[in-house]
Design a protein around this motif. Sequence first.
Motif, PDB file in Angstrom:
ATOM      1  N   PRO A  49       0.817  -1.228   0.000  1.00  0.00           N
ATOM      2  CA  PRO A  49       0.000   0.000   0.000  1.00  0.00           C
ATOM      3  C   PRO A  49       0.849   1.276   0.000  1.00  0.00           C
ATOM      4  N   ALA A  50       1.931   1.291   0.756  1.00  0.00           N
ATOM      5  CA  ALA A  50       2.814   2.467   0.765  1.00  0.00           C
ATOM      6  C   ALA A  50       3.495   2.631  -0.585  1.00  0.00           C
ATOM      7  N   LEU A  51       3.880   1.517  -1.196  1.00  0.00           N
ATOM      8  CA  LEU A  51       4.492   1.573  -2.525  1.00  0.00           C
ATOM      9  C   LEU A  51       3.488   2.100  -3.554  1.00  0.00           C
ATOM     10  N   CYS A  52       2.242   1.658  -3.448  1.00  0.00           N
ATOM     11  CA  CYS A  52       1.204   2.130  -4.377  1.00  0.00           C
ATOM     12  C   CYS A  52       0.990   3.636  -4.235  1.00  0.00           C
ATOM     13  N   ALA A  53       0.963   4.122  -3.001  1.00  0.00           N
ATOM     14  CA  ALA A  53       0.777   5.559  -2.780  1.00  0.00           C
ATOM     15  C   ALA A  53       1.930   6.357  -3.381  1.00  0.00           C
ATOM     16  N   PHE A  54       3.146   5.891  -3.177  1.00  0.00           N
ATOM     17  CA  PHE A  54       4.315   6.575  -3.717  1.00  0.00           C
ATOM     18  C   PHE A  54       4.306   6.520  -5.249  1.00  0.00           C
ATOM     19  N   ALA A  55       3.963   5.376  -5.810  1.00  0.00           N
ATOM     20  CA  ALA A  55       3.942   5.215  -7.264  1.00  0.00           C
ATOM     21  C   ALA A  55       2.877   6.099  -7.907  1.00  0.00           C
ATOM     22  N   ARG A  56       1.704   6.224  -7.259  1.00  0.00           N
ATOM     23  CA  ARG A  56       0.644   7.070  -7.804  1.00  0.00           C
ATOM     24  C   ARG A  56       1.087   8.526  -7.869  1.00  0.00           C
ATOM     25  N   ARG A  57       1.914   8.928  -6.936  1.00  0.00           N
ATOM     26  CA  ARG A  57       2.398  10.311  -6.922  1.00  0.00           C
ATOM     27  C   ARG A  57       3.475  10.532  -7.987  1.00  0.00           C
ATOM     28  N   LEU A  58       4.230   9.487  -8.280  1.00  0.00           N
ATOM     29  CA  LEU A  58       5.300   9.619  -9.267  1.00  0.00           C
ATOM     30  C   LEU A  58       4.784   9.495 -10.696  1.00  0.00           C
ATOM     31  N   ALA A  59       3.919   8.537 -10.938  1.00  0.00           N
ATOM     32  CA  ALA A  59       3.479   8.218 -12.298  1.00  0.00           C
ATOM     33  C   ALA A  59       2.229   9.014 -12.656  1.00  0.00           C
ATOM     34  N   ARG A  60       2.093   9.318 -13.922  1.00  0.00           N
ATOM     35  CA  ARG A  60       0.945  10.093 -14.393  1.00  0.00           C
ATOM     36  C   ARG A  60      -0.304   9.232 -14.545  1.00  0.00           C
ATOM     37  N   GLN A  61      -0.140   8.020 -14.971  1.00  0.00           N
ATOM     38  CA  GLN A  61      -1.270   7.134 -15.230  1.00  0.00           C
ATOM     39  C   GLN A  61      -1.331   6.043 -14.163  1.00  0.00           C
ATOM     40  N   GLU A  62      -2.555   5.614 -13.827  1.00  0.00           N
ATOM     41  CA  GLU A  62      -2.737   4.547 -12.828  1.00  0.00           C
ATOM     42  C   GLU A  62      -2.048   3.267 -13.280  1.00  0.00           C
ATOM     43  N   SER A  63      -2.136   2.952 -14.564  1.00  0.00           N
ATOM     44  CA  SER A  63      -1.504   1.727 -15.067  1.00  0.00           C
ATOM     45  C   SER A  63       0.024   1.818 -14.939  1.00  0.00           C
ATOM     46  N   ASP A  64       0.583   3.002 -15.143  1.00  0.00           N
ATOM     47  CA  ASP A  64       2.030   3.183 -14.964  1.00  0.00           C
ATOM     48  C   ASP A  64       2.418   2.993 -13.499  1.00  0.00           C
ATOM     49  N   ALA A  65       1.562   3.476 -12.598  1.00  0.00           N
ATOM     50  CA  ALA A  65       1.828   3.322 -11.160  1.00  0.00           C
ATOM     51  C   ALA A  65       1.810   1.837 -10.779  1.00  0.00           C
ATOM     52  N   GLU A  66       0.831   1.098 -11.300  1.00  0.00           N
ATOM     53  CA  GLU A  66       0.749  -0.338 -11.009  1.00  0.00           C
ATOM     54  C   GLU A  66       1.985  -1.066 -11.541  1.00  0.00           C
ATOM     55  N   ASP A  67       2.397  -0.706 -12.753  1.00  0.00           N
ATOM     56  CA  ASP A  67       3.604  -1.314 -13.328  1.00  0.00           C
ATOM     57  C   ASP A  67       4.835  -1.001 -12.485  1.00  0.00           C
ATOM     58  N   LEU A  68       4.910   0.225 -12.000  1.00  0.00           N
ATOM     59  CA  LEU A  68       6.050   0.637 -11.178  1.00  0.00           C
ATOM     60  C   LEU A  68       6.095  -0.148  -9.867  1.00  0.00           C
ATOM     61  N   VAL A  69       4.944  -0.376  -9.257  1.00  0.00           N
ATOM     62  CA  VAL A  69       4.881  -1.158  -8.017  1.00  0.00           C
ATOM     63  C   VAL A  69       5.329  -2.599  -8.283  1.00  0.00           C
ATOM     64  N   GLN A  70       4.800  -3.195  -9.336  1.00  0.00           N
ATOM     65  CA  GLN A  70       5.170  -4.581  -9.660  1.00  0.00           C
ATOM     66  C   GLN A  70       6.664  -4.687  -9.964  1.00  0.00           C
ATOM     67  N   ASP A  71       7.180  -3.731 -10.721  1.00  0.00           N
ATOM     68  CA  ASP A  71       8.598  -3.734 -11.060  1.00  0.00           C
ATOM     69  C   ASP A  71       9.454  -3.594  -9.798  1.00  0.00           C
ATOM     70  N   THR A  72       9.023  -2.739  -8.892  1.00  0.00           N
ATOM     71  CA  THR A  72       9.758  -2.538  -7.642  1.00  0.00           C
ATOM     72  C   THR A  72       9.781  -3.815  -6.813  1.00  0.00           C
ATOM     73  N   ILE A  73       8.641  -4.478  -6.688  1.00  0.00           N
ATOM     74  CA  ILE A  73       8.573  -5.715  -5.904  1.00  0.00           C
ATOM     75  C   ILE A  73       9.448  -6.794  -6.534  1.00  0.00           C
ATOM     76  N   LEU A  74       9.381  -6.923  -7.849  1.00  0.00           N
ATOM     77  CA  LEU A  74      10.217  -7.926  -8.525  1.00  0.00           C
ATOM     78  C   LEU A  74      11.707  -7.630  -8.341  1.00  0.00           C
ATOM     79  N   ARG A  75      12.078  -6.361  -8.476  1.00  0.00           N
ATOM     80  CA  ARG A  75      13.484  -5.991  -8.292  1.00  0.00           C
ATOM     81  C   ARG A  75      13.935  -6.260  -6.848  1.00  0.00           C
ATOM     82  N   ALA A  76      13.061  -5.956  -5.898  1.00  0.00           N
ATOM     83  CA  ALA A  76      13.400  -6.175  -4.490  1.00  0.00           C
ATOM     84  C   ALA A  76      13.591  -7.662  -4.197  1.00  0.00           C
ATOM     85  N   LEU A  77      12.687  -8.482  -4.721  1.00  0.00           N
ATOM     86  CA  LEU A  77      12.807  -9.923  -4.480  1.00  0.00           C
ATOM     87  C   LEU A  77      14.059 -10.485  -5.148  1.00  0.00           C
ATOM     88  N   ALA A  78      14.394  -9.972  -6.320  1.00  0.00           N
ATOM     89  CA  ALA A  78      15.593 -10.436  -7.014  1.00  0.00           C
ATOM     90  C   ALA A  78      16.864  -9.977  -6.297  1.00  0.00           C
TER      91      ALA A  78
END
Length: 178
Positions: free
Chosen positions: A29-58
């Motif tokens: 949820p905190a990542l989603c809030a931060f991503a929504r503020r950074l990205a212009r589109q909701e879909s871009d924010a969702e992609d950014l959250v998923q990318d962040t989680i994948l990068r963190a796990l890797a």
Amino acid sequence: MTFHPKCSLTEDEASAMARFEQEVLALRPALCAFARRLARQESDAEDLVQDTILRALAARARFREGSNLKAWLFTIMRNAFNTGWRRSRRETLPGPEAIEAGVVTPALQGTGLWARETMGRLLHDLSPAHREILILVPVLGLGYEEAAEVCGCSVGTIKSRLSRARAALAVLAGEAGP
């Protein structure tokens, strides 16, 4: 020491990995809030959250146990966003449909939605560095120390960036206002 049947991890390592994954997902949820503020589109924010989680796990092996996981994840997201932003600057300009999507219709002007969209537009007119610091400190409520950890700089630098970002936002608001 027993080994996990499907891979070469011990039970302790598998347990630590599962715990890490749960902690990362709990901060979604905190990542989603931060991503929504950074990205212009909701879909871009969702992609950014998923990318962040994948990068963190890797990159789990690079996380230092006992350090601030939220700040580490915000740093990963910030770096991913900045990389994407730089890459998009090298690409072509948006077409007429993207420009048209950014226009506010007069019907929205009497509502709180208009104010929120206007503020969002003002934030996106700022440089990424100014937008980022305004999102981290006043919007998400991070302290100066946490924001400094996310940005990889000193607390004094955070304070001066915040001051310059607020001044830049005031100039934009003055230009955009009646």
